[in-house]
Design an enzyme around this catalytic site. Structure first.
Site, PDB file in Angstrom:
ATOM      1  N   LYS A 114       0.818  -1.219   0.000  1.00  0.00           N
ATOM      2  CA  LYS A 114       0.000   0.000   0.000  1.00  0.00           C
ATOM      3  C   LYS A 114       0.844   1.258   0.000  1.00  0.00           C
ATOM      4  O   LYS A 114       0.449   2.279  -0.565  1.00  0.00           O
ATOM      5  CB  LYS A 114      -0.979  -0.002   1.188  1.00  0.00           C
ATOM      6  CG  LYS A 114      -2.028  -1.105   1.049  1.00  0.00           C
ATOM      7  CD  LYS A 114      -3.346  -0.803   1.739  1.00  0.00           C
ATOM      8  CE  LYS A 114      -4.366  -1.867   1.327  1.00  0.00           C
ATOM      9  NZ  LYS A 114      -5.674  -1.761   1.897  1.00  0.00           N
ATOM     10  N   LYS A 197      -4.898  -9.287  -6.594  1.00  0.00           N
ATOM     11  CA  LYS A 197      -6.112  -9.590  -5.852  1.00  0.00           C
ATOM     12  C   LYS A 197      -7.268  -8.701  -6.329  1.00  0.00           C
ATOM     13  O   LYS A 197      -7.049  -7.522  -6.607  1.00  0.00           O
ATOM     14  CB  LYS A 197      -5.777  -9.327  -4.373  1.00  0.00           C
ATOM     15  CG  LYS A 197      -6.907  -9.396  -3.413  1.00  0.00           C
ATOM     16  CD  LYS A 197      -6.412  -9.083  -2.003  1.00  0.00           C
ATOM     17  CE  LYS A 197      -6.722  -7.632  -1.657  1.00  0.00           C
ATOM     18  NZ  LYS A 197      -7.358  -7.432  -0.355  1.00  0.00           N
ATOM     19  N   LYS A 200     -11.391  -3.607  -3.770  1.00  0.00           N
ATOM     20  CA  LYS A 200     -12.325  -2.490  -3.866  1.00  0.00           C
ATOM     21  C   LYS A 200     -11.608  -1.189  -4.147  1.00  0.00           C
ATOM     22  O   LYS A 200     -12.233  -0.226  -4.546  1.00  0.00           O
ATOM     23  CB  LYS A 200     -13.200  -2.398  -2.609  1.00  0.00           C
ATOM     24  CG  LYS A 200     -12.455  -2.237  -1.299  1.00  0.00           C
ATOM     25  CD  LYS A 200     -13.442  -1.901  -0.192  1.00  0.00           C
ATOM     26  CE  LYS A 200     -13.525  -2.934   0.891  1.00  0.00           C
ATOM     27  NZ  LYS A 200     -12.383  -2.920   1.814  1.00  0.00           N
TER      28      LYS A 200
END
Ligand code: ATP
Ligand code: LTN
Length: 337
Positions: A114, A197, A200
């Site tokens: 991230k 993956k 969202k």
């Protein structure tokens, strides 16, 4: 000491929930319900580790609650609540961040993913995120944590933090929680890239199926999903080097409750021209009723808030005494419970 079994898990309301969240988390949460005590949390304090528009965060939190309810979580059987409503999380989060080591945090792959190249500019909260997650779990002395594959490392870190706490203070206080990762869809992949993956927060909407997508959108996204030109083999062993194909077979299996090998056997020799419409039909069959229930629930946000506030009271009743005991173990003078 053996600890009474209790399940805890959380989902971030950082966007609309996806098919990955449903198969990797929500569906499995609903299956556990009734077998053991279940506590589920919308982790809004984790969501703000990256920027969230305040009005949208409120909307997404209610929508995530609707997704839980629409997936079969029954507030009479499970505790369903919002993390920021229960102060035990932040309090124990701080205490455990004094137990966890910086070196442990540095190994967390989700942070590295991230933060990317920008590790100096991300929030301090993003870095400390796993200590708050450990607090979520340990404030309930949870023994089992159903999650997708990507969260295994965080649950293992929680075990390390619990073990260090018990060791440093010479107590047998926290259980060492087990990650529970089972089924065909513990890692649903992006429809556009079989190495990523389904997420969202992916900028491409075509990469995921949202729980709010209508039947046509679902069918169209599956039709456009990246695949290859080869026919399906008779078993999963034949899909070793075909990640996109493997993903679609796994999704099919998880939706119908079959094994991936059984799905392969049924479609052996057929190409994706035949497989994709069949998958779309199965996906729409499972998701449409959930979407309809979510929409009905979202029409009455006050009722959602009422359910969440009642859940928070029950969560507080479990967590506050556990955190009060942890304070005492750490040497704080006994205060109000
Ligand atoms: P993002 O999708 O933004 O990366 P996230 O995965 O970091 O979000 P959550 O949405 O909070 O975070 O994840 C909630 C639960 O859903 C976790 O147990 C996680 O492992 C599971 N999950 C999320 N995406 C998938 C996926 N693609 N396949 C299987 N499980 C998933
Ligand atoms: N880190 C998780 C969300 C999460 C969680 C938890 C999961 C926060 N606290 C406690 C299980 C138990 C994620 O990003 N998916």
């Amino acid at each position: 000491m053996t600890h009474a079994p209790r399940i805890f898990s959380g989902i971030q309301p950082s966007g609309g929930l996806t098919l990955g969240n449903y198969l990797g988390a929500l569906k499995r949460f609903a299956e556990k319900q009734g077998q053991v005590e279940t506590v589920f949390c919308l982790v809004d304090l984790h969501a703000i580790t990256v920027w969230q528009d305040p009005e949208r965060l409120r909307q997404q939190t209610r929508e995530a609650a609707a997704a839980f309810l629409a997936s079969g979580i029954d507030p009479a059987q499970s505790v369903l609540f919002v993390q920021s409503h229960v102060p035990a999380h932040t309090e124990l989060g701080w205490m455990l961040s004094c137990v966890a080591r910086v070196g442990w945090m540095n190994r967390m792959t989700q942070f590295k993913d991230k933060a990317g190249k920008n590790a100096e500019a991300v929030s301090l909260g993003l870095y400390a995120y796993p200590a708050l997650m450990a607090a979520d779990i340990l404030a309930y002395k949870a023994t089992h944590v159903p999650v997708g594959e990507d969260q295994k490392q965080h649950v293992e870190l929680t075990r390390d933090i619990a073990a260090k706490f018990n060791h440093d203070y010479g107590v047998d206080f926290f259980p060492l929680p087990e990650p529970v990762i089972e089924g065909a869809a513990t890692r649903v992949m992006s429809l556009r890239d079989g190495s990523k993956k389904m997420s969202k927060s992916d900028p491409s909407d075509a990469s995921r199926i949202n729980l709010t997508d209508d039947a046509d959108t679902i069918a169209q996204k599956i039709r456009k999903a990246r695949t290859d030109a080869d026919p399906l083999p008779g078993s999963m062993a034949g899909l070793k080097d075909r990640p996109e194909a493997r993903n679609l077979v796994n999704i099919h299996a998880a939706l119908t409750g079959e094994t991936p090998d059984a799905v392969c056997a049924r479609f052996e020799g057929q190409g994706f021209g035949a497989f994709k419409p069949a998958l779309a039909e199965v996906a729409v069959g499972v998701l449409s009723p959930i979407t309809a229930r979510m929409n009905a629930l979202m029409a009455d946000p006050a009722e959602i808030d009422r359910i969440l506030l009642a859940g928070a009271e029950r969560a507080h009743a479990i967590a506050a005494p556990i955190v009060a005991d942890a304070r005492e173990i750490m040497g704080m003078i006994r205060g109000a419970r």
